[in-house]
Design a protein around this motif. Structure first.
Motif, PDB file in Angstrom:
ATOM      1  N   PHE A 205      -4.359  -1.342  23.210  1.00 27.17           N
ATOM      2  CA  PHE A 205      -5.238  -2.391  23.284  1.00 27.17           C
ATOM      3  C   PHE A 205      -4.979  -3.191  21.731  1.00 27.17           C
ATOM      4  N   ASP A 206      -5.065  -4.363  21.634  1.00 26.52           N
ATOM      5  CA  ASP A 206      -4.662  -5.044  20.271  1.00 26.52           C
ATOM      6  C   ASP A 206      -6.210  -5.758  20.017  1.00 26.52           C
ATOM      7  N   ALA A 207      -7.168  -5.639  20.739  1.00 24.42           N
ATOM      8  CA  ALA A 207      -8.273  -6.376  20.707  1.00 24.42           C
ATOM      9  C   ALA A 207      -9.631  -5.189  21.001  1.00 24.42           C
ATOM     10  N   ALA A 208     -10.387  -5.050  20.140  1.00 26.71           N
ATOM     11  CA  ALA A 208     -11.433  -4.243  20.495  1.00 26.71           C
ATOM     12  C   ALA A 208     -12.210  -4.395  21.919  1.00 26.71           C
ATOM     13  N   LEU A 209     -12.318  -3.221  22.424  1.00 20.36           N
ATOM     14  CA  LEU A 209     -13.088  -3.128  23.878  1.00 20.36           C
ATOM     15  C   LEU A 209     -14.552  -3.334  23.831  1.00 20.36           C
ATOM     16  N   ALA A 210     -15.104  -2.577  22.835  1.00 27.49           N
ATOM     17  CA  ALA A 210     -16.484  -2.849  22.596  1.00 27.49           C
ATOM     18  C   ALA A 210     -16.922  -2.611  21.099  1.00 27.49           C
TER      19      ALA A 210
ATOM     20  N   ASN B 263     -27.371  -9.900  28.631  1.00 27.57           N
ATOM     21  CA  ASN B 263     -26.198 -10.388  28.533  1.00 27.57           C
ATOM     22  C   ASN B 263     -26.396 -11.677  27.727  1.00 27.57           C
ATOM     23  N   PHE B 264     -25.438 -11.999  27.242  1.00 24.42           N
ATOM     24  CA  PHE B 264     -25.523 -13.390  26.182  1.00 24.42           C
ATOM     25  C   PHE B 264     -24.226 -14.101  26.341  1.00 24.42           C
ATOM     26  N   ALA B 265     -24.339 -15.416  25.641  1.00 15.54           N
ATOM     27  CA  ALA B 265     -23.198 -16.225  25.619  1.00 15.54           C
ATOM     28  C   ALA B 265     -22.617 -15.916  24.301  1.00 15.54           C
ATOM     29  N   ALA B 266     -21.468 -15.569  24.361  1.00 18.41           N
ATOM     30  CA  ALA B 266     -20.705 -15.136  22.983  1.00 18.41           C
ATOM     31  C   ALA B 266     -19.858 -16.237  22.562  1.00 18.41           C
TER      32      ALA B 266
ATOM     33  N   SER C 153     -12.141 -23.879  24.457  1.00 19.87           N
ATOM     34  CA  SER C 153     -12.170 -22.663  25.357  1.00 19.87           C
ATOM     35  C   SER C 153     -13.524 -22.574  26.050  1.00 19.87           C
ATOM     36  N   PRO C 154     -13.660 -21.872  27.339  1.00 18.77           N
ATOM     37  CA  PRO C 154     -14.796 -21.664  28.210  1.00 18.77           C
ATOM     38  C   PRO C 154     -15.695 -20.644  27.198  1.00 18.77           C
ATOM     39  N   GLY C 155     -17.028 -20.812  27.534  1.00 20.53           N
ATOM     40  CA  GLY C 155     -17.758 -19.581  26.853  1.00 20.53           C
ATOM     41  C   GLY C 155     -17.489 -18.241  27.471  1.00 20.53           C
ATOM     42  N   ILE C 156     -17.905 -17.255  26.807  1.00 20.51           N
ATOM     43  CA  ILE C 156     -17.580 -15.817  26.988  1.00 20.51           C
ATOM     44  C   ILE C 156     -18.876 -15.200  27.243  1.00 20.51           C
ATOM     45  N   LEU C 157     -18.953 -14.188  28.364  1.00 24.98           N
ATOM     46  CA  LEU C 157     -20.154 -13.559  28.483  1.00 24.98           C
ATOM     47  C   LEU C 157     -20.057 -12.411  27.716  1.00 24.98           C
ATOM     48  N   MET C 158     -21.038 -11.900  26.960  1.00 25.20           N
ATOM     49  CA  MET C 158     -21.169 -10.589  26.198  1.00 25.20           C
ATOM     50  C   MET C 158     -22.263  -9.877  26.722  1.00 25.20           C
ATOM     51  N   GLU C 159     -21.807  -8.658  27.297  1.00 27.65           N
ATOM     52  CA  GLU C 159     -22.689  -7.707  27.796  1.00 27.65           C
ATOM     53  C   GLU C 159     -23.158  -6.691  26.609  1.00 27.65           C
TER      54      GLU C 159
ATOM     55  N   SER D 279     -21.753  -3.512  22.513  1.00 28.95           N
ATOM     56  CA  SER D 279     -21.587  -4.931  23.251  1.00 28.95           C
ATOM     57  C   SER D 279     -20.011  -4.944  23.696  1.00 28.95           C
ATOM     58  N   TRP D 280     -19.815  -5.720  24.643  1.00 29.30           N
ATOM     59  CA  TRP D 280     -18.574  -5.873  25.093  1.00 29.30           C
ATOM     60  C   TRP D 280     -18.367  -7.052  25.720  1.00 29.30           C
ATOM     61  N   THR D 281     -17.262  -7.587  26.113  1.00 34.25           N
ATOM     62  CA  THR D 281     -16.795  -8.777  26.752  1.00 34.25           C
ATOM     63  C   THR D 281     -15.683  -8.842  27.832  1.00 34.25           C
ATOM     64  N   VAL D 282     -15.030  -7.822  27.911  1.00 36.91           N
ATOM     65  CA  VAL D 282     -14.131  -7.291  29.116  1.00 36.91           C
ATOM     66  C   VAL D 282     -14.864  -7.107  30.396  1.00 36.91           C
TER      67      VAL D 282
END
Length: 145
Positions: A28-33, A84-87, A94-100, A120-123
């Protein structure tokens, strides 16, 4: 990965947690959490911290009612907040991302200070695995006096 880590570190610094960690699985080149640990000290405005105060202060209903439960961890009583929040997005177009998120507010036995654990995670599609991981980490929390 370096750019992602710098961005995540800068974001964490804005909240000034006691500790901050990023999960980068192999490949992974981006953090999963992201996992942050912080301490909440009583003060003049909140002379005594309670689980109810932690639940009220650290929950929001941005995307539905948060799921709040109480548990007993090895270090003390805890409140568990799943929400959940809007990240923030990287660009305005770009559209909003759901952050859990899964937050534990813990009152360590023998301490006046509360310990906060936030994962927190967004995947999408990883809620079960991320919650299980956060729950496992919460069980291992310790404090030294």
């Amino acid at each position: 990965m370096r750019k992602d880590l710098r961005s995540r570190a800068e974001d964490s610094r804005s909240r000034e947690p006691f500790y901050a960690f990023a999960l980068y699985p192999n490949g992974f080149d981006a953090a999963l959490a992201i996992l942050e640990v912080d301490l909440i000290h009583p003060d003049d405005t909140v002379p005594e911290i309670s689980l109810d105060w932690l639940a009220e202060t650290f929950s929001a209903d941005d995307f539905g009612t948060p799921k709040i439960s109480h548990s007993a961890l090895p270090i003390g009583p805890a409140v568990r907040i799943r929400q959940n929040f809007a990240a923030d997005t990287r660009s305005r177009r770009s559209p909003g991302i759901l952050m859990e998120t899964l937050t534990y507010g813990v009152l360590p036995n023998g301490a006046e200070t509360a310990l906060m654990l936030l994962m927190s995670w967004t995947v999408p599609g990883l809620s079960g695995e991320m919650e299980e991981t956060a729950d496992s980490i919460a069980e291992t929390l310790t404090v030294d006096f």
